[in-house]
Design an enzyme around this catalytic site. Structure first.
Site, PDB file in Angstrom:
ATOM      1  CD  GLU A 297      -1.824   2.226   1.308  1.00 53.35           C
ATOM      2  OE1 GLU A 297      -1.582   3.279   0.359  1.00 53.35           O
ATOM      3  OE2 GLU A 297      -1.917   2.824   2.806  1.00 53.35           O
ATOM      4  CB  CYS A 331      -4.006   8.701   5.320  1.00 51.82           C
ATOM      5  SG  CYS A 331      -5.648   9.227   5.281  1.00 51.82           S
TER       6      CYS A 331
END
Length: 596
Positions: A297, A331
Site C-alpha cells: 500500500e 494519510c
C-alpha cells in the site's frame, strides 16, 4: 393461514430470544497495562524531557531509534535498532508460538478480540494521547483514524471472520459431478508487516488482527518516526493474548531502520508494507529472494471531483477534511481537486474563506490539525512543490497561518494553501505531496475530468460528487483506482468488510475485508468423493492402458456429451459413448501397431 401461523410464531419467538441474548453482556475479562512511563504527569525527569534537536539532512543510521514529539520536539526516549540476527530471533520465536496458536479455536480468537475491544473503549483517551504525542495529530483526529477504524475492524472480525475462514464449497463442474470441491484456508505462518508512522495505533492493529485471527503469528516493524507509541501498543496486545492463554511471543513489535526491515522481509512467510513506492520496490526485490507473497500500500494522489450540480457549501466542508487527510501527519487523502467550471469560482471562494480562518496551534489544544508535519524537513519539500507550481503559472488563492505554538514548540508546520490555475505539468499534480495543499483545477465535462483523474501514476482512491448519484457512479466506474467514494470521502475505509488497496504506483494486493483476511492464508483447493465409498473414480475401458484404438473417439464423444452446445448433439454423444463402451472389439492401439 393454519400453515403460516406456526412459522410466524416461531419467527417472532426467535427474534425475541436473539434480542434478549444481545442484552446479556458477554463475559469479557479486563486487562491491566502499565502506562506509568508514557503519561505526562509531571513526574518526568530532566533526562527524558529535554528538547531534541535532530541533525539536518540525511543522518547516518545508528544503533538507536530516537523518539520525540514532532509538535514540541520534546524527547521521549529511544529504542534499539535491531540487527538482522536479532530480527531473525524474533521471527523464530514467533514461528514457534504460531505452531501452537494455529490449533486454537475461533472461540479463543474471538475472546482475544473482545478483550482488546473492551480495553480500547475503556482507554480511548490514553491511546489517543499517546498517538497525538508521537505524531502531532489532535485527539479528535486520533479518535477518528485510530480508535474508530480499529473498533470497526474488530467488530467485523467478530461478526464475520470465522465464516470467511471456514471451508468454502464450490461448483464441481460437469465432469466431476460425483466429486465435492472446496477451498480450505490455513495460516501461512509468520506474517511480517512494515508500517508507516501516520496512524501508529491502527497501522499496528490492522495487520495484527487479521494475522492472529487467521491463526498466524505477527512481527511488525514500526516506523522510526513512531516507535515510542508502537512499543507501548504492543503491551496491550501482549496482555490480551496472555488473558486468553495464547503462547508467548505470538506478536512482536520491532524497531530499527532499513536494515531491520530488510531482515524481516527475508525471514517471514508474507510481508505487508505501507509506505512509499520507492521503498515498496525495494521490498519486492528482497521478497523475490524467498518468493513470499507481498501486499503493498504505497500512497496515492486521489482525485476529488466536484460536478456543477452539487450543494457547494456542503462539499467544501468535506473537501477541506479531505485535504486535511493528506496533511503531513495523516494519510494520503485527496491531493487533486477537479471542480466544474460553472461552480469553480464559488467553490474556490468558499474553501479559501474556510482555510484562511485556520490559525494553527499545538495539537494538545485539541482544535487545530491542518498543517502539522511529523517528519523533519518535509515542509521544505512541500514548499518546493508550491514554488514549482507558481513558476509554471499557478496562483495562491489563500493560506492559513500559525498561531501561538507554545514556548517549547518548534515551527514544524506548513500553512494550509489553496492553489488555482494549476495544470498537470506541475509536480504538485503528479507527485505525492502528503501535505495540506489544495490545488484546484477546473473541467468542462465528464469525459475531460475522467481523463484528468486517470492521468496519474497513482491509483489508490477517488471521491466523486454530483447531484445525480447515477452520474457520480458512472464517473467513478471509469477511474482506474482501488477504492471509490460516491458523494463522500474516505468512507470506504470505515466499511471494514471492503478490501483496501490501489493500482499502479499505489501498490497491489489488499488488506481489510474478506480479501485481506484470506490473504493471510494458504489457500488450498480440495476435491473429494461426494458419495464415498459407493461411487468412486473409474477409468473407462477405452482409455485404460494400453489405450484402445477407439480411445480418442471415446474422448471426443465424452467431451461433446458434457459440453455440447445443444441437446441433440449431446444426445447423439450419449449414444456414441454407450456404443463404444459396449463394443467388444476395442483393440489396444499398441496391438494394432504390432499387427501392422
Amino acid at each position: 393461514m393454519a400453515f403460516w401461523w406456526p412459522l410466524l410464531v416461531a419467527g417472532i419467538a426467535f427474534a425475541i430470544c436473539k434480542l434478549l441474548f444481545m442484552l446479556i453482556p458477554p463475559n469479557v475479562p479486563s486487562i491491566e497495562v502499565d502506562a506509568s512511563d508514557v503519561l505526562e504527569d509531571g513526574s518526568q525527569t530532566k533526562e527524558n524531557s529535554y528538547i531534541y534537536i535532530p541533525r539536518k539532512g540525511k543522518s547516518a543510521q545508528t544503533d538507536k531509534v530516537q523518539c520525540y514529539e514532532p509538535a514540541t520536539m520534546k524527547y521521549l526516549g529511544y529504542f534499539p535498532a535491531l540487527t538482522p540476527d536479532e530480527v531473525k530471533e524474533h521471527v523464530a520465536q514467533a514461528r514457534k508460538a504460531q505452531k501452537t496458536w494455529a490449533k486454537s479455536s475461533f472461540r479463543q480468537r474471538r475472546q482475544f478480540l473482545r478483550i482488546l475491544l473492551k480495553y480500547i473503549i475503556e482507554h480511548q483517551e490514553l491511546i489517543c494521547e499517546i498517538s497525538s504525542r508521537d505524531t502531532g495529530k489532535t485527539m479528535v483526529d486520533a479518535s477518528l483514524g485510530e480508535i474508530m477504524t480499529t473498533c470497526e475492524k474488530i467488530t467485523w472480525l467478530l461478526d464475520e471472520g470465522e465464516k470467511w475462514l471456514k471451508p468454502e464449497y464450490r461448483c464441481s463442474g460437469r465432469s466431476m459431478l460425483h466429486k465435492r470441491a472446496k477451498v480450505e484456508f490455513y495460516p501461512l505462518g509468520v506474517i511480517g508487516a512494515i508500517v508507516s508512522w501516520n496512524y501508529p495505533f491502527h497501522n499496528i492493529f490492522n495487520p495484527m488482527l487479521a494475522a492472529v485471527f487467521s491463526g498466524n503469528a505477527a512481527v511488525i516493524k514500526v516506523s522510526e518516526h513512531a516507535s515510542w507509541s508502537g512499543c507501548f501498543y504492543l503491551r496491550i496486545i501482549q496482555a490480551a493474548l496472555a488473558a486468553v492463554g495464547a503462547p508467548d511471543n505470538l506478536v512482536h513489535v520491532i524497531t530499527g531502520f532499513a536494515e531491520t526491515g530488510q531482515a524481516l522481509v527475508s525471514s517471514v512467510d508474507k510481508i505487508i508494507f505501507v509506505g512509499s513506492p520507492g521503498v515498496g520496490k525495494m521490498i519486492m526485490r528482497k521478497a523475490s529472494e524467498t518468493l513470499i507473497p507481498v501486499t503493498l500500500e504505497l500512497g496515492g494522489k486521489d482525485a476529488f471531483i466536484v460536478c456543477e450540480d452539487v450543494d457547494v457549501p456542503h462539499v467544501v466542508q468535506i473537501a477541506t477534511r479531505a485535504a486535511l487527510q493528506s496533511s503531513g501527519q495523516n494519510c494520503a487523502g485527496a491531493e487533486r481537486f477537479y471542480v466544474h467550471k460553472d461552480v469553480y469560482s464559488t467553490f474556490v471562494a468558499q474553501i479559501v474563506k474556510l482555510v484562511i480562518l485556520m490559525v494553527h496551534g499545538p495539537p494538545s489544544a485539541g482544535k487545530y490539525d491542518m498543517g502539522a508535519i511529523c517528519m523533519q524537513e518535509h515542509a521544505d519539500k512541500l514548499q518546493n512543490l508550491v514554488n514549482d507550481a507558481l513558476e509554471k503559472g499557478a496562483e495562491i488563492a489563500g493560506r492559513g497561518s500559525f498561531g501561538h505554538l507554545g514556548e517549547d514548540a518548534v515551527d514544524q508546520f506548513f500553512p494550509p494553501t489553496v492553489l488555482v490555475n494549476v495544470n498537470h505539468t506541475m509536480k504538485l499534480m503528479q507527485e505525492e505531496a502528503f501535505g495540506p495543499i489544495i490545488p484546484i483545477m477546473k473541467f468542462s465535462d465528464d469525459e475531460e475530468v475522467i481523463k484528468l483523474a486517470n492521468d496519474s501514476n497513482y491509483g489508490l482512491g477517488c471521491a466523486v460528487f454530483s447531484g445525480s448519484q447515477k452520474r457520480a457512479i458512472a464517473i467513478a466506474s471509469q477511474l482506474h483506482c482501488g477504492v471509490a467514494a460516491i458523494n463522500d470521502f474516505a468512507s470506504t475505509y470505515m466499511c471494514q468488510s471492503l478490501p483496501f488497496g490501489g493500482v499502479k504506483h499505489s501498490g497491489f494486493g489488499r488488506f481489510a475485508g474478506v480479501e485481506g483476511l484470506r490473504s493471510c492464508c494458504l489457500v488450498k483447493s480440495v476435491v473429494e468423493d461426494r458419495f464415498w465409498p459407493y461411487i468412486k473414480t473409474v477409468i473407462p475401458k477405452p482409455i485404460q492402458y494400453p489405450i484402445a484404438e477407439n480411445g480418442f473417439e471415446f474422448q471426443e464423444s465424452l467431451v461433446e456429451l458434457l459440453y455440447g452446445m445443444n441437446v441433440w448433439d449431446r444426445l447423439r454423444a450419449v449414444v456414441n459413448v454407450l456404443k463404444i463402451i459396449t463394443e467388444k472389439n476395442g483393440t489396444p492401439i499398441t496391438e494394432k501397431k504390432r499387427r501392422n
